[in-house]
Design an enzyme around this catalytic site. Structure first.
Site, PDB file in Angstrom:
ATOM      1  N   PHE A   1       0.858  -1.189   0.000  1.00  0.00           N
ATOM      2  CA  PHE A   1       0.000   0.000   0.000  1.00  0.00           C
ATOM      3  C   PHE A   1       0.891   1.234   0.000  1.00  0.00           C
ATOM      4  O   PHE A   1       1.741   1.386   0.869  1.00  0.00           O
ATOM      5  CB  PHE A   1      -0.926   0.033   1.222  1.00  0.00           C
TER       6      PHE A   1
ATOM      7  N   ASP B   1       9.274   2.611   1.749  1.00  0.00           N
ATOM      8  CA  ASP B   1       8.121   3.354   2.238  1.00  0.00           C
ATOM      9  C   ASP B   1       7.996   3.088   3.742  1.00  0.00           C
ATOM     10  O   ASP B   1       7.535   2.030   4.156  1.00  0.00           O
ATOM     11  CB  ASP B   1       6.869   2.893   1.479  1.00  0.00           C
TER      12      ASP B   1
ATOM     13  N   LYS C   1       3.071   9.390   8.558  1.00  0.00           N
ATOM     14  CA  LYS C   1       2.120   9.206   9.659  1.00  0.00           C
ATOM     15  C   LYS C   1       2.560   9.749  11.026  1.00  0.00           C
ATOM     16  O   LYS C   1       2.030  10.741  11.492  1.00  0.00           O
ATOM     17  CB  LYS C   1       1.746   7.730   9.778  1.00  0.00           C
TER      18      LYS C   1
HETATM   19  C1  PLP Z   1      -0.767   5.365   5.210  1.00  0.00           C
HETATM   20  C2  PLP Z   1       0.252   4.943   4.230  1.00  0.00           C
HETATM   21  C3  PLP Z   1       0.461   5.676   3.045  1.00  0.00           C
HETATM   22  C4  PLP Z   1      -0.404   6.838   2.652  1.00  0.00           C
HETATM   23  O1  PLP Z   1      -0.267   7.923   3.513  1.00  0.00           O
HETATM   24  P1  PLP Z   1      -1.311   9.152   3.426  1.00  0.00           P
HETATM   25  O2  PLP Z   1      -0.783  10.116   4.428  1.00  0.00           O
HETATM   26  O3  PLP Z   1      -2.666   8.618   3.745  1.00  0.00           O
HETATM   27  O4  PLP Z   1      -1.229   9.672   2.043  1.00  0.00           O
HETATM   28  C5  PLP Z   1       1.487   5.272   2.225  1.00  0.00           C
HETATM   29  N1  PLP Z   1       2.258   4.211   2.515  1.00  0.00           N
HETATM   30  C6  PLP Z   1       2.077   3.493   3.636  1.00  0.00           C
HETATM   31  C7  PLP Z   1       2.981   2.341   3.928  1.00  0.00           C
HETATM   32  C8  PLP Z   1       1.064   3.826   4.521  1.00  0.00           C
HETATM   33  O5  PLP Z   1       0.873   3.088   5.630  1.00  0.00           O
END
Ligand code: PLP
Length: 395
Positions: free
Chosen positions: A138, A223, A252
């Site tokens: 994701f 990520d 986050k």
């Molecule tokens: C939450 C998340 C995103 C997206 O972040 P947003 O601030 O909602 O755009 C991208 N990558 C990972 C691994 C995430 O957990």
């Protein structure tokens, strides 16, 4: 505002993009949130791993209020001392070389994708732009980060998606080698797939991927939007996997509850972007930067991260002792509990909310991302609710 009023008015004015719990929160302190009727909830979700220091941490509130009272926003046309301070702290603590500041995880990943393609374009010209991502990953909700997300369910309705992504199964070295062709400029992965169901990758696979990428001058983009900033017990989760990414993205938990994103790059990429190539009106906002600096100040203390590890180990062990929990996955305070066949995580989470516990789900798992500052007492109180709910499932 009562719960029914909130539901009614929300549906009247907001796009129905969220399936919400019937919980209307108004205030909070530590890992405890309080709703409009004064009922309190232990929060094992922390706004999906965002409130890293919990609700209204005293020092965090002070840092935010001080900056808001001084200067709330300037454009990136001007220099910002607090932005520079945060950049220095991020670069120093992560061992990366430069940072771009933005407002969310998806945006941080967009920047990572642009940096990777630009690096490859400069060195190899057109046609070497494919980014491999993992199945079940994701990476965000923009049209490009949806394309990067390796789940078919996210590749609907909004076509055409951005081209140049291809997907490989996690932990499959042969599949990686097969797809690492001449058109590939980068591999992007989460060390622990969060939304995908709290699935840690094999450290051996991550190291293999890093090595094979390095041989081909293919960039490794990690990520860490969910795993970063102390969540797993180290500042970055990639430290525990023994790899050093070329690009790492954060968001986050970074500012402890204010919008921020960060894309950090290694020394070899520090001049890949030049003036006018990328930007963001709100990126590096002074209030968000002040919040993030404060979070980093706390999380960078070794004792803080030791506590995260200890509390994570405790939560894991206690979860495993509960009925109907088959397996607990994850690291630090990023945990997922696999339930017995026939138990729906979503339903359990709703029942928990009714009894005063906020817990997340990911795929079929219950997911735990509590504030990093959660106390043992708060963990125990949350677990007691979960135990009650799970025990009831017996009858
Ligand atoms: C939450 C998340 C995103 C997206 O972040 P947003 O601030 O909602 O755009 C991208 N990558 C990972 C691994 C995430 O957990």
């Amino acid at each position: 505002m009562t719960i029914s009023e909130a539901m009614e008015r929300e549906s009247q004015y907001l796009m129905p993009t969220y399936k919400r719990f019937p919980v209307v929160l108004e205030s909070g302190s530590g890992a405890t949130a309080t709703d409009v009727e004064g009922i309190s909830y232990i929060d094992f979700g922390a706004g999906i791993g965002v409130n890293s220091l919990g609700y209204c941490d005293e020092g965090w509130v002070k840092a935010v209020c001080q900056q808001a009272g001084k200067l709330q926003h300037i454009s990136n046309l001007y220099y910002s001392p607090i932005q520079i301070e945060l950049a220095e702290a991020l670069v120093t603590l992560t061992g990366m070389s430069r940072v771009f500041l933005c407002n969310s995880g998806a945006e941080a990943n967009e920047c990572a994708i642009k940096v990777a393609r630009k690096y490859s374009f400069d060195k190899y010209g057109e046609g070497r732009s494919t980014i491999l991502t993992l199945q079940n990953s994701f990476h965000g909700r923009t049209v490009t980060t949806l394309a990067a997300t390796g789940q078919d369910g996210f590749h609907q309705y909004f076509s055409p998606f951005t081209e140049g992504f291809d997907y490989i199964p996690a932990n499959d070295k042969d599949a990686l080698l097969e797809k690492l062709g001449p058109g590939v400029c980068a591999v992007m992965l989460e060390c622990i797939q969060g939304e995908g169901g709290v699935c840690p990758l094999d450290a051996d696979y991550v190291r293999f991927a890093a090595e094979e990428c390095r041989k081909r001058d293919v960039l490794l983009l990690i990520d860490e939007v969910q795993t970063g900033i102390g969540r797993t017990g180290t500042l970055l989760a990639s430290e525990q996997f023994g790899v050093k990414p070329d690009v790492v993205t954060l968001a986050k938990g970074l500012a402890g509850g204010l919008p921020i994103g960060a894309c950090l790059c290694s020394d070899g990429l520090k001049d890949t972007m030049s003036a006018g190539m990328h930007g963001s009106t709100f990126g590096g906002n002074p209030v968000s930067c002040a919040a993030a600096l404060y979070v980093l100040d706390r999380v960078s203390k070794p004792a803080f991260r030791t506590e995260v590890k200890e509390k994570g180990a405790y939560l894991r062990e206690q979860l495993l002792a509960l009925p109907h929990i088959k397996e607990v996955r994850g690291m630090g305070l990023m945990l997922g509990a696999v339930l017995d066949e026939g138990l729906a995580a979503g339903e359990i989470a709703v029942k928990c909310a009714k009894e005063g516990l906020l817990v997340l789900t990911a795929k079929a798992l219950l997911r735990f991302l509590p504030p990093l500052t959660i106390t043992k007492d708060e963990i125990d109180r949350g677990l007691a609710v979960l135990k009650t709910i799970l025990t009831r499932e017996d009858s």
